[in-house]
Design an enzyme around this catalytic site. Structure first.
Site, PDB file in Angstrom:
ATOM      1  N   SER A 189       0.830  -1.203   0.000  1.00 43.50           N
ATOM      2  CA  SER A 189       0.000   0.000   0.000  1.00 43.50           C
ATOM      3  C   SER A 189       0.871   1.262   0.000  1.00 43.50           C
ATOM      4  O   SER A 189       1.679   1.446  -0.907  1.00 43.50           O
ATOM      5  CB  SER A 189      -0.959  -0.038   1.200  1.00 43.50           C
ATOM      6  OG  SER A 189      -1.977   0.918   1.081  1.00 43.50           O
ATOM      7  N   ASP A 343     -10.000  -3.193  -5.689  1.00 39.95           N
ATOM      8  CA  ASP A 343      -9.138  -2.277  -4.941  1.00 39.95           C
ATOM      9  C   ASP A 343      -9.038  -0.961  -5.698  1.00 39.95           C
ATOM     10  O   ASP A 343      -8.747  -0.956  -6.905  1.00 39.95           O
ATOM     11  CB  ASP A 343      -7.750  -2.922  -4.771  1.00 39.95           C
ATOM     12  CG  ASP A 343      -6.758  -2.059  -4.014  1.00 39.95           C
ATOM     13  OD1 ASP A 343      -7.153  -1.007  -3.469  1.00 39.95           O
ATOM     14  OD2 ASP A 343      -5.572  -2.440  -3.953  1.00 39.95           O
ATOM     15  N   HIS A 373      -8.095  -4.919  -1.068  1.00 42.60           N
ATOM     16  CA  HIS A 373      -6.942  -4.233  -0.508  1.00 42.60           C
ATOM     17  C   HIS A 373      -6.747  -4.618   0.963  1.00 42.60           C
ATOM     18  O   HIS A 373      -7.702  -4.780   1.715  1.00 42.60           O
ATOM     19  CB  HIS A 373      -7.140  -2.716  -0.603  1.00 42.60           C
ATOM     20  CG  HIS A 373      -5.922  -1.931  -0.237  1.00 42.60           C
ATOM     21  ND1 HIS A 373      -4.948  -1.604  -1.141  1.00 42.60           N
ATOM     22  CD2 HIS A 373      -5.503  -1.430   0.952  1.00 42.60           C
ATOM     23  CE1 HIS A 373      -4.002  -0.918  -0.541  1.00 42.60           C
ATOM     24  NE2 HIS A 373      -4.304  -0.806   0.734  1.00 42.60           N
TER      25      HIS A 373
END
Length: 398
Positions: A189, A343, A373
């Site tokens: 991320s 995502d 995610h």
């Protein structure tokens, strides 16, 4: 009695509506994901309410709540875990207990959390680092960094970069028995953002003699110029990380001034003088057709230059590494990118894959069709698959 039954039914319907989240048909363990999302939604709403009352900033209280999921640096039967500091940056070090007569591989890991949340000790980051160290017989350095809203860009980048430079010094590599020719930089991320950015900068740093062999990016956030990508449209309300929360994270990275977030929400934050940067994130030319799915490209509307002057960091390649030109991308190490279909950040990773391949960088792209995610190393079946694919790639290529 009739009123009580009616009230019970109303509360039941509202509760079910709050719990139920429409999920794609191919979702594994849908009720588990619904429960996780419901918990996150309740916490988020409480933090927003506290912010509205002026009690605490949303990200400050959210990070405080998340800190209860931190784990102590406890060694187990396979891995020794200690805390240290690299250039005054706290890190967690994972060293396999198994004896070896050879130098080990080294992994430098950067955790996610939107630059506002988390730590190396957060339970799923700790789990992933332990598993990586044990399965690869590798030394894993999981770095911390200062967090927003107290600190803004470039503080986070500088902490990670200084920590990495410290790790790559000859003395530190010798101390931990790491092979300088077998080092990887990884992150998920926002940590994937940092991993991308520091590796780009590292290849031009003449003071660092050791270069990394591979980089591995797990659903990375890579750009700040266009928040109207197909993945943002399709997953605006997806579990775990929706569009609103993504833009709150993005804007908080640079400032607590909510005007930047507002401009990002309408995709009107890019000044006209930065128009040349849009080519590096133009999904109409960088996304394979299956990810475009009939979406029509709409160039972001140019906004006032005031925000860019006040907060120039959101146009900085160290914060948005997808904006690096082709010259900066050539010569990057072998790369692994993992993306998830459901995502908002999916297309950032896919576009980076395209751009790297266009300049000749060897790339492996694992796309998780039923993935969301933030689920790696969470105990869910899809998270376990993500973890295995990531570690298997490192095993084969590092």
């Amino acid at each position: 009695m009739g009123r009580k039954v009616l009230l019970f039914l109303i509360v039941g319907v509202l509760g079910a509506r709050y719990l139920y989240i429409p999920l794609p048909a191919n979702t594994e363990q849908p009720w588990v994901i619904m429960c996780v999302e419901t918990h996150l939604k309740i916490m988020s709403n409480l933090m927003l309410f506290a912010e509205l009352l002026g009690i605490s900033h949303y990200m400050t209280s959210t990070n405080f709540a998340a800190s209860f999921l931190d784990t102590p640096p406890t060694s187990d039967e396979n891995v020794s875990v200690v805390e240290a500091t690299f250039h005054n940056i706290p890190v967690r070090v994972y060293v396999p207990k198994q004896k070896t007569n050879t130098l080990r591989r080294g992994i430098f890991y950067i955790h996610g959390g939107g630059y506002c949340l988390g730590s190396a000790g957060f339970y799923n980051f700790d789990h992933l680092s332990r598993r990586t160290a044990h399965r690869l017989d590798a030394v894993v350095i999981s770095t911390n960094y200062r967090l927003a809203p107290k600190y803004h860009f470039p503080a986070q980048f500088e902490d990670v970069y200084n920590s990495l430079r410290w790790f790559l010094s000859e003395a530190v590599l010798q101390e931990y028995g790491v092979d300088p020719t077998r080092i990887g930089v990884c992150g998920d991320s926002s940590g994937g953002n940092s991993a991308t950015a520091v590796v780009q900068q590292l290849q031009h740093d003449q003071d660092v003699k050791v270069k990394v062999k591979v980089q591995a990016l797990i659903y990375p956030a890579l750009q700040t110029v266009d928040f109207d990508l197909p993945s943002y449209r399709e997953n605006a309300h997806s579990p775990i990380l929706n569009r609103w929360l993504t833009l709150r994270f993005m804007s908080e990275y640079f400032t607590t001034d909510r005007s930047l977030e507002k401009a990002m929400t309408t995709n009107q934050h890019i000044p006209e003088h930065a128009a040349h940067l849009l080519q590096f994130a133009n999904w109409s030319s960088l996304l394979p057709e299956r990810f475009q799915k009939g979406h029509v490209y709409k160039k972001p509307t140019f906004g006032s230059s005031t925000l860019a002057k006040k907060y120039p960091g959101f146009l900085d390649v160290r914060a948005a590494p997808l904006l690096a030109d082709d010259t900066q991308l050539r010569g990057l190490p072998q790369t692994y990118v993992l993306t998830c279909q459901h995502d908002v950040l999916r297309d950032d990773g896919v576009m980076y894959v395209t751009r790297l391949r266009n300049v000749g960088v060897p790339v492996t792209h694992d796309h998780i069709e039923d993935g969301f995610h933030g689920l790696i190393s969470t105990g869910l079946k899809v998270g376990a698959r993500m973890e295995n694919q990531y570690i298997n790639w490192l095993s084969e290529n590092l």
